[in-house]
Scaffold this motif. Sequence first.
Motif, PDB file in Angstrom:
ATOM      1  N   ASP A  88      -3.515  -3.978 -15.823  1.00 50.56           N
ATOM      2  CA  ASP A  88      -3.260  -2.573 -15.512  1.00 50.56           C
ATOM      3  C   ASP A  88      -3.952  -2.141 -14.225  1.00 50.56           C
ATOM      4  N   ASN A  89      -5.089  -2.792 -13.911  1.00 49.50           N
ATOM      5  CA  ASN A  89      -5.821  -2.415 -12.700  1.00 49.50           C
ATOM      6  C   ASN A  89      -5.016  -2.693 -11.433  1.00 49.50           C
ATOM      7  N   SER A  90      -4.343  -3.863 -11.393  1.00 49.77           N
ATOM      8  CA  SER A  90      -3.568  -4.185 -10.197  1.00 49.77           C
ATOM      9  C   SER A  90      -2.383  -3.246 -10.047  1.00 49.77           C
ATOM     10  N   ILE A  91      -1.747  -2.903 -11.150  1.00 52.10           N
ATOM     11  CA  ILE A  91      -0.608  -1.987 -11.098  1.00 52.10           C
ATOM     12  C   ILE A  91      -1.057  -0.602 -10.639  1.00 52.10           C
ATOM     13  N   SER A  92      -2.152  -0.129 -11.223  1.00 54.03           N
ATOM     14  CA  SER A  92      -2.639   1.207 -10.854  1.00 54.03           C
ATOM     15  C   SER A  92      -3.111   1.234  -9.409  1.00 54.03           C
ATOM     16  N   ARG A  93      -3.637   0.108  -8.915  1.00 54.71           N
ATOM     17  CA  ARG A  93      -4.090   0.073  -7.525  1.00 54.71           C
ATOM     18  C   ARG A  93      -2.907   0.240  -6.574  1.00 54.71           C
ATOM     19  N   TYR A  94      -1.797  -0.429  -6.854  1.00 56.60           N
ATOM     20  CA  TYR A  94      -0.614  -0.262  -6.024  1.00 56.60           C
ATOM     21  C   TYR A  94      -0.183   1.207  -6.003  1.00 56.60           C
ATOM     22  N   ARG A  95      -0.216   1.830  -7.152  1.00 59.48           N
ATOM     23  CA  ARG A  95       0.198   3.230  -7.248  1.00 59.48           C
ATOM     24  C   ARG A  95      -0.744   4.141  -6.474  1.00 59.48           C
ATOM     25  N   GLU A  96      -2.034   3.858  -6.545  1.00 58.80           N
ATOM     26  CA  GLU A  96      -3.011   4.673  -5.818  1.00 58.80           C
ATOM     27  C   GLU A  96      -2.812   4.534  -4.311  1.00 58.80           C
ATOM     28  N   ILE A  97      -2.556   3.310  -3.854  1.00 62.38           N
ATOM     29  CA  ILE A  97      -2.326   3.095  -2.426  1.00 62.38           C
ATOM     30  C   ILE A  97      -1.067   3.835  -1.984  1.00 62.38           C
ATOM     31  N   MET A  98      -0.002   3.722  -2.769  1.00 61.38           N
ATOM     32  CA  MET A  98       1.233   4.435  -2.449  1.00 61.38           C
ATOM     33  C   MET A  98       0.992   5.940  -2.374  1.00 61.38           C
ATOM     34  N   LYS A  99       0.258   6.458  -3.343  1.00 63.01           N
ATOM     35  CA  LYS A  99      -0.021   7.898  -3.381  1.00 63.01           C
ATOM     36  C   LYS A  99      -0.785   8.335  -2.140  1.00 63.01           C
ATOM     37  N   LYS A 100      -1.765   7.534  -1.723  1.00 59.74           N
ATOM     38  CA  LYS A 100      -2.544   7.859  -0.530  1.00 59.74           C
ATOM     39  C   LYS A 100      -1.681   7.783   0.725  1.00 59.74           C
ATOM     40  N   LEU A 101      -0.870   6.740   0.842  1.00 56.24           N
ATOM     41  CA  LEU A 101      -0.023   6.588   2.021  1.00 56.24           C
ATOM     42  C   LEU A 101       0.953   7.751   2.164  1.00 56.24           C
ATOM     43  N   GLN A 102       1.425   8.262   1.050  1.00 51.88           N
ATOM     44  CA  GLN A 102       2.400   9.350   1.081  1.00 51.88           C
ATOM     45  C   GLN A 102       1.794  10.682   1.507  1.00 51.88           C
ATOM     46  N   THR A 103       0.451  10.730   1.592  1.00 48.56           N
ATOM     47  CA  THR A 103      -0.185  11.964   2.056  1.00 48.56           C
ATOM     48  C   THR A 103      -0.151  12.111   3.573  1.00 48.56           C
ATOM     49  N   PHE A 104       0.175  11.012   4.285  1.00 49.34           N
ATOM     50  CA  PHE A 104       0.205  11.058   5.745  1.00 49.34           C
ATOM     51  C   PHE A 104       1.574  11.528   6.220  1.00 49.34           C
ATOM     52  N   ASP A 105       1.573  12.549   7.044  1.00 50.41           N
ATOM     53  CA  ASP A 105       2.817  13.102   7.582  1.00 50.41           C
ATOM     54  C   ASP A 105       3.214  12.308   8.822  1.00 50.41           C
ATOM     55  N   PRO A 106       4.340  11.610   8.791  1.00 51.01           N
ATOM     56  CA  PRO A 106       4.746  10.815   9.953  1.00 51.01           C
ATOM     57  C   PRO A 106       4.882  11.639  11.228  1.00 51.01           C
ATOM     58  N   ALA A 107       5.207  12.925  11.087  1.00 51.02           N
ATOM     59  CA  ALA A 107       5.406  13.774  12.266  1.00 51.02           C
ATOM     60  C   ALA A 107       4.135  13.873  13.119  1.00 51.02           C
ATOM     61  N   GLY A 108       2.976  13.671  12.486  1.00 54.74           N
ATOM     62  CA  GLY A 108       1.725  13.789  13.229  1.00 54.74           C
ATOM     63  C   GLY A 108       1.173  12.472  13.728  1.00 54.74           C
ATOM     64  N   LEU A 109       1.933  11.389  13.540  1.00 52.85           N
ATOM     65  CA  LEU A 109       1.432  10.067  13.898  1.00 52.85           C
ATOM     66  C   LEU A 109       2.115   9.532  15.157  1.00 52.85           C
ATOM     67  N   SER A 110       1.418   8.653  15.851  1.00 50.98           N
ATOM     68  CA  SER A 110       2.012   7.943  16.981  1.00 50.98           C
ATOM     69  C   SER A 110       3.073   6.978  16.461  1.00 50.98           C
ATOM     70  N   GLU A 111       3.919   6.487  17.368  1.00 48.78           N
ATOM     71  CA  GLU A 111       4.952   5.545  16.932  1.00 48.78           C
ATOM     72  C   GLU A 111       4.321   4.309  16.295  1.00 48.78           C
ATOM     73  N   THR A 112       3.241   3.809  16.880  1.00 51.31           N
ATOM     74  CA  THR A 112       2.580   2.622  16.339  1.00 51.31           C
ATOM     75  C   THR A 112       2.153   2.844  14.899  1.00 51.31           C
ATOM     76  N   ASN A 113       1.557   3.994  14.628  1.00 50.76           N
ATOM     77  CA  ASN A 113       1.112   4.293  13.270  1.00 50.76           C
ATOM     78  C   ASN A 113       2.277   4.590  12.330  1.00 50.76           C
ATOM     79  N   LYS A 114       3.345   5.169  12.860  1.00 48.07           N
ATOM     80  CA  LYS A 114       4.535   5.395  12.029  1.00 48.07           C
ATOM     81  C   LYS A 114       5.098   4.065  11.542  1.00 48.07           C
TER      82      LYS A 114
END
Length: 615
Positions: A88-114
Amino acid sequence: MHISFRKNPSRILIICALCVVFLIGSVLGHLNAGGSSADRSFQTYTDRLFREEVSGNMLNLHYSIAYPEKQQITRPAPTLGTVSAPDDNSISRYREIMKKLQTFDPAGLSETNKITLDMLLLYYKTQQRSTDFYLLEEYLSPSLGMQAQLPVLLAEYAFYQEQDIADYLNLLTSVPAYFDSILDFERQKADAGYFMSDATLKRIVSQCQAFIKEPDSNYMLEVFAAKLKAFGTISESEQKTLNSRHKEILLNTVIPAYQKLIQGLLSLQGSGRPSQGLAHMQKGKEYYLYLLRSQVGSWTAVKDMQNRLTEQISTDMKLVQQMLKEQPSLLRKMKSSLDLPECKPAQMLGALRDRIADDFPELPETEFETRYVHKSMENYLSPAFYLTPPLDTGSPNVIYLNPADQTSNLELFATLSHEGFPGHLYQTIYFQKTAPADIRTLITSSGYIEGWATYTESYGYQYAARDLDDPAATDYTRLVALNRRINLCIYSLLDIGIHYYGWGETQATRFLQFFGITDVHVASDIFQYIVETPANYQKYCWGCLNFLDLKKEWEDTLDDDFDLKTFHRNLLEIGPVQFPVLRKYMHERLQKATKGGAGANVIGLSAPPVLSCFL
């Protein structure tokens, strides 16, 4: 650590041996500390994510970073770890990473970071499915298994500091526990009806037996002694002590671990399934689709892949037929094995490095070396592979060659174009100079990496024509390249048939016969290899076709303003990502190039050849 292999199931059918690449950690530097606050925040997170991922095990870390302490990374325990079921830890870790990544707004990032954000989102979303297919995974296989990779990874374990020597010796002592966990996993597979066929088991056992055949003269002893001597600061008496300790561990720990692995596998003989594709297994088709996404980086529907592969075969065969009609002598030359003059691999690589200048962006002066695999492993290792350097050193760049798989100088030249210039080595070093985020040294796309090297082989054949003493040299090498691509497409269609539609050996043989491949032993070897390596050919062939399609889109759109070097520069700067991500950013850059006007420079930060298919 990402390791990618490929090997020809039949040298008689493919002109250039399918080369192999170890891709474990390859690029240098960090993103600029400047940019928006969103960029800095994203960069901080990806740096942390990289440290978490790279420190998961010692091999990952060592092949990614030579001096971890300089980057404030703590070395993990020097063990190979164990194979275990997902929790369950590995599954929850993937979900936590996804949740964190989704907090970044692509509109505010450089192309490289997008690009990095899109690549990571797609990667971790795909990885969430990996836990559904635990028993379908395979750690042992004749071509790609850990029993084959491990000796090379350990032999190539570089000594940058004295601590590396101690870590290496400790890694050797952990081999028994690692192999025990693999045996436990194989027993679980056998209980669930997923164990390998006896044919596959026999090939794996033969490979293990070859490695331990002459323990007192095992090549790892010689390699270790040479590395100690080259280290430069270890006295002769200390070297003698370490060599003695190394031999003791190899003879009393590593080799017995291989013997136990052999015995454990043989005890399961007869409990496996027949040689057949994933489609015959529960969740097998779903697992095949997962492999296409996770390993190849493709989300294209299987039916559409079939159509595109078939279209390429038809196009290439028409070209071949036209060439043979206009120049019948080409077929005779193919059968007579017209070849390049004898030349050392380093000289071929030097020639390739010079000749790519008109078609590919300039690369900084790059040192490289070629080595040959040890004779004891020639029959079991891939035709060639490139070892990428740690991201903090950028060197060494080593290409390994297997003499057992090289039957002509033209084949060797094409192999070196795949592994060296403008293939893996060139692509790795070029991407390195763009200073990408460190996380991209670990999370990449095998489809892009192998597809790029396969795509660039056609240029390798062009460059080889200059050294061929024949008035039809250009047409001859083009014919060889077309033959190779047709075979790759045939094998990729066969991969789909076996693993998605459930074709058995009889159906596979009939399919190959349709293309003139009538030798039943050759057909059986091809079938067995594809059964053991699902989706592997797609990395090379489907990856290559994606680059060809992008090139056609740019040519059709820009017409006379199309510039090949600029096209390649854009592909290289985006770097190894899944194909939906690559297409997205190549399309955006194409739009900018169109708006920018003419020539806009858009920069973001085998045996002798046999034409069996045509006869």
